[in-house]
Design a protein around this motif. Structure first.
Motif, PDB file in Angstrom:
ATOM      1  N   GLN A  56       5.277   2.410   0.399  1.00 53.26           N
ATOM      2  CA  GLN A  56       6.083   2.993  -0.663  1.00 53.26           C
ATOM      3  C   GLN A  56       6.572   4.382  -0.266  1.00 53.26           C
ATOM      4  OE1 GLN A  56       3.999   2.717  -4.422  1.00 53.26           O
ATOM      5  NE2 GLN A  56       2.933   0.861  -3.744  1.00 53.26           N
TER       6      GLN A  56
ATOM      7  N   ALA B  47      -6.678   0.571  -1.006  1.00 55.70           N
ATOM      8  CA  ALA B  47      -5.996  -0.675  -0.650  1.00 55.70           C
ATOM      9  C   ALA B  47      -5.546  -0.645   0.809  1.00 55.70           C
ATOM     10  CB  ALA B  47      -4.804  -0.895  -1.578  1.00 55.70           C
ATOM     11  N   LEU B  48      -5.065   0.511   1.265  1.00 53.71           N
ATOM     12  CA  LEU B  48      -4.657   0.654   2.660  1.00 53.71           C
ATOM     13  C   LEU B  48      -5.853   0.479   3.594  1.00 53.71           C
ATOM     14  CD1 LEU B  48      -2.758   1.459   4.959  1.00 53.71           C
ATOM     15  CD2 LEU B  48      -3.241   3.849   4.419  1.00 53.71           C
TER      16      LEU B  48
ATOM     17  N   ASP C  98      -4.406   3.420  -4.116  1.00 54.86           N
ATOM     18  CA  ASP C  98      -3.505   3.061  -3.011  1.00 54.86           C
ATOM     19  C   ASP C  98      -4.177   3.307  -1.666  1.00 54.86           C
ATOM     20  OD1 ASP C  98      -1.505   2.266  -4.695  1.00 54.86           O
ATOM     21  OD2 ASP C  98      -0.451   4.185  -4.653  1.00 54.86           O
TER      22      ASP C  98
ATOM     23  N   SER D 231       0.828  -1.205   0.000  1.00 56.70           N
ATOM     24  CA  SER D 231       0.000   0.000   0.000  1.00 56.70           C
ATOM     25  C   SER D 231       0.860   1.252   0.000  1.00 56.70           C
ATOM     26  CB  SER D 231      -0.928  -0.003   1.206  1.00 56.70           C
ATOM     27  OG  SER D 231      -0.185  -0.090   2.393  1.00 56.70           O
ATOM     28  N   ALA D 232       0.208   2.391  -0.189  1.00 59.72           N
ATOM     29  CA  ALA D 232       0.904   3.655  -0.407  1.00 59.72           C
ATOM     30  C   ALA D 232       1.811   4.040   0.751  1.00 59.72           C
ATOM     31  CB  ALA D 232      -0.116   4.756  -0.640  1.00 59.72           C
TER      32      ALA D 232
ATOM     33  N   ALA E 110      -1.373   9.325   0.752  1.00 60.43           N
ATOM     34  CA  ALA E 110      -1.187   8.246  -0.212  1.00 60.43           C
ATOM     35  C   ALA E 110      -0.924   8.853  -1.579  1.00 60.43           C
ATOM     36  CB  ALA E 110      -2.408   7.330  -0.244  1.00 60.43           C
ATOM     37  N   ASP E 111      -0.453   8.022  -2.516  1.00 62.88           N
ATOM     38  CA  ASP E 111      -0.122   8.511  -3.849  1.00 62.88           C
ATOM     39  C   ASP E 111      -1.332   8.579  -4.772  1.00 62.88           C
ATOM     40  OD1 ASP E 111       2.512   8.868  -3.240  1.00 62.88           O
ATOM     41  OD2 ASP E 111       3.169   6.929  -4.011  1.00 62.88           O
ATOM     42  N   SER E 112      -2.344   7.747  -4.491  1.00 66.66           N
ATOM     43  CA  SER E 112      -3.512   7.707  -5.372  1.00 66.66           C
ATOM     44  C   SER E 112      -4.706   7.185  -4.587  1.00 66.66           C
ATOM     45  CB  SER E 112      -3.250   6.786  -6.572  1.00 66.66           C
ATOM     46  OG  SER E 112      -3.132   5.438  -6.134  1.00 66.66           O
TER      47      SER E 112
END
Length: 531
Positions: A420, A501-502, A498, A416-417, A493-495
Motif C-alpha cells: 500500500q 501481516a508482513l 499491517d 500488507s503495508a 508500515a501504517d499500523s
C-alpha cells in the motif's frame, strides 16, 4: 542421443525454408458491424475448441468463431466467469501479475492467460515460472501428487521428463527427448501477446501496404547484427534505429499503434531474444503478418517448436552451434541469406489456432475432466501447506514448495503495508507519518534446514524493495564481527497489524525455522531514512 545437428555447410540450400501456400481466392476475413452471435440450443462438443482459425482472421472475428463454444464450456460448464469475478491479480512463484482485464471468454492468448486459469484450478493446475526442469519426486511436496496440468512460462528451455506421466504439460520452450514416453501430451505454447485486451475489438483485416515490417524489435542479445543484415538487403529500410537509452530498437512505434503497423505488413521478422520464443511471434500471427523465425540449433529444442508451427505459414532461418572455437561454443545463423525477392507473394493459407487460447483450453479442460474436476477448485486460495523436511534430510527441501509454486489470487487492497505504501508513492498520493517496526529473530532449526528459506527471505526482501517498500534486512554480529546474534528486519508500515501481516509472509517465519519478535520503534531524538 545425438544433440548436435548435421554440419550446415553440407546442405546450403536449407539456409532459409518457407512454409507459405498462397490461397487461390481468399474470402473476406473482416467482421465489423455484424450482429451478435446467436447460439443454437444444441450444446457443442469439447472438440469445438479445436476449430480451425484461418490465418489473418482478426481477433474479433476469431471471438465470433468460438463464441458459442466458449459460452458453453468456459462459462456454463466450468464457470470460469464466477471464478474470475472480482479477481484482479494473481501471485505466481513470487511474482505478481495484473489479470483484471482477462475474461473467461477470451480467445487471444495473452501472456497472462494461463496464470489466471491456473489460479482458478489450483492445486490441479501447477504453474512454474522460469524453471529449467520439473523436479524429481523426492524434491517436491506430496500435496502435488495429483497435479493434472503443469504450465511452465518464461524463457529457459524446460525439461519435462520428471513431470507426472499422466499430467498435461503446456510449456514455453519445452525440450524433446525421444527416449522418454509420457502418457499425457506435452505441448509447446506461444509466449502470447502483451496487450490482449486492447486487441479484442480488432475486426478488420488490413491491406498489406508493406512487405516486411521490422520496427518494434528490441536489439539486444545479438539481434542488432541480424537486423543490420536484413537492412543491408533492403528488408528493413523503412525502420531506422531508435535509441531508447538502455538499448536500441528497430524503429520507434507508439504502443497504441504497434498492432496496426504490424498488420499492414505481409512479413514480420522475430529473432530470438532473452528466450527462443517471444511476444512478437504471437503478435505477428494475430496481426496477420507471416513471422520470420529462427530454427533452434539443437535437435531436442526443435521437436515441440516444430509442432507449434506445423499448421502455420512462416519462414525459418537456420541457426547452428560451432564447438570448434574454445573456450565456448558459438551460435551462428543464416539471416544474411534471407532476400526480399525470395519472400512469396499472395495471401497465405494456414491455420493459426495454436496461437490462440481455445486450442489450449481444450487440452486443459480435457485433462481436468479426466481427473473428475468440473468446476474451479479455488474460487478462493487453497489453504497453505505446512512444509517440513523429513528426518535426516538436509538442504533445499522441497524444491517445489506448494506454497511458493503455482498461482494464487492476490488482492492488492488487502495486501500488507509495504504494498500500500509503495502504491501511494508511485501514484503521488500524500503519505502519512512513517511508523517504524523491528522484527528480531533467532534460528530454531539446524542451518542446513534454514539455508534455503534464508535464500528465499533475501529474494523476498529484494522484491519488496524493488516494489518501492521501505525495508532492510541483516544480521547482528559481536565485537569481532562474528554472526550469531540473530537477524533483524527494519521496515515502515501504517499500523502494527499491517506490520505483523508482513512479517508472517516472511519465508523464514512461514517455514517456522526462526523464533521471532515484533516491536514498533518510536523515535524520540533525531530521525531515520532508509535507502
Amino acid at each position: 542421443m545425438d544433440w548436435i545437428d548435421e554440419r550446415p555447410e553440407l546442405d546450403p540450400a536449407n539456409a532459409v525454408t518457407y512454409r507459405h501456400l498462397a490461397e487461390p481466392q481468399r474470402a473476406n476475413l473482416s467482421c465489423c458491424g455484424r450482429p451478435p452471435v446467436a447460439c443454437p440450443a444444441e450444446k457443442p462438443p469439447l472438440a469445438c475448441l479445436l476449430a480451425r482459425v484461418p490465418f489473418g482472421e482478426p481477433p474479433a472475428c476469431v471471438a465470433r468463431r468460438f463464441a458459442c463454444c466458449l459460452r458453453h464450456w468456459a462459462v456454463e460448464r466450468f464457470a470460469l466467469h464466477e471464478a474470475y469475478a472480482g479477481k484482479t491479480h494473481v501471485r505466481c512463484n513470487g511474482k505478481t501479475w495484473d489479470v483484471a482485464e482477462l475474461r473467461a471468454d477470451d480467445v487471444l492468448f495473452d501472456h497472462r492467460s494461463l496464470h489466471k486459469l491456473c489460479a482458478a484450478f489450483n492445486p490441479h493446475c501447477l504453474f512454474v515460472w522460469e524453471q529449467t526442469e520439473y523436479p524429481p519426486p523426492d524434491q517436491r511436496h506430496a500435496s502435488l501428487a495429483n497435479v493434472s496440468v503443469v504450465v511452465k512460462m518464461g524463457d529457459p528451455w524446460f525439461q519435462v521428463h520428471n513431470a507426472p506421466g499422466d499430467a498435461l504439460v503446456l510449456a514455453n520452450n519445452p525440450l524433446a527427448n525421444p527416449l522418454i514416453r509420457r502418457g499425457a501430451p506435452t505441448l509447446a505454447v506461444p509466449s502470447g501477446v502483451k496487450r490482449g485486451p486492447q486487441l479484442r475489438d480488432e475486426c478488420r483485416a488490413r491491406p498489406k501496404a508493406l512487405k516486411v515490417r521490422c520496427a518494434g524489435v528490441n536489439l539486444h542479445r545479438g539481434r542488432r547484427q541480424k537486423f543490420d543484415e536484413l537492412r543491408a538487403r533492403g528488408l528493413c529500410d523503412g525502420d531506422p534505429l531508435y535509441d531508447r537509452g538502455s538499448h536500441l530498437r528497430s524503429g520507434r512505434l507508439d504502443p497504441a499503434d504497434y498492432f496496426a503497423r504490424l498488420a499492414e505488413a505481409a512479413y514480420a521478422p522475430s529473432m530470438p531474444g532473452v528466450g527462443w520464443q517471444n511476444y512478437r511471434d504471437t503478435e505477428a500471427v494475430v496481426a496477420g503478418a507471416v513471422p520470420i523465425l529462427e530454427t533452434p540449433p539443437l535437435l531436442p529444442e526443435r521437436g515441440y517448436f516444430d509442432a507449434l508451427l506445423d499448421e502455420l505459414p512462416h519462414v525459418r532461418v537456420r541457426s547452428w552451434l560451432s564447438f570448434a572455437e574454445p573456450p565456448e561454443d558459438v551460435l551462428y545463423s543464416d539471416w544474411d541469406k534471407l532476400r526480399l525477392e525470395d519472400l512469396p507473394d499472395g495471401p497465405p493459407a494456414g491455420d493459426a489456432r495454436k496461437f490462440y487460447l481455445p486450442f489450449y483450453l481444450y487440452h486443459v479442460f480435457d485433462a481436468l475432466l479426466r481427473a473428475g474436476v468440473t468446476r474451479p477448485t479455488s474460487p478462493e486460495n487453497p489453504a497453505r501447506v505446512k512444509v517440513t523436511a523429513p528426518p535426516g534430510r538436509v538442504g533445499k527441501y522441497p524444491y517445489l514448495d506448494p506454497n511458493a509454486a503455482g498461482c494464487r489470487w492476490f488482492d492488492p487492497d488487502a495486501a500488507s503495508a509495504f504494498q500500500q505504501l509503495s502504491a501511494r508513492r508511485r501514484h503521488g498520493t500524500a503519505l502519512r507519518a512513517t511508523r517504524w517496526f523491528v522484527k528480531t529473530e533467532q534460528f530454531c532449526a539446524p542451518f542446513p534446514v534454514v539455508k534455503p528459506h534464508l535464500e528465499a527471505h533475501r529474494a523476498w526482501v529484494t522484491e519488496l524493495r524493488d516494489g518501492g517498500a521501505t525495508i532492510t534486512s541483516g544480521y547482528r554480529v559481536d565485537g569481532e564481527g562474528k554472526p550469531g546474534g540473530g537477524g533483524m528486519l527494519f521496515f515502515a508500515a501504517d499500523s502494527y497489524a499491517d506490520a505483523e501481516a508482513l512479517v508472517r509472509r516472511d519465508p523464514l517465519v512461514a517455514a517456522e525455522v526462526v523464533d521471532w519478535r515484533l516491536n514498533e520503534w518510536i523515535s524520540e531524538v533525531g530521525g531515520i531514512e532508509l535507502t
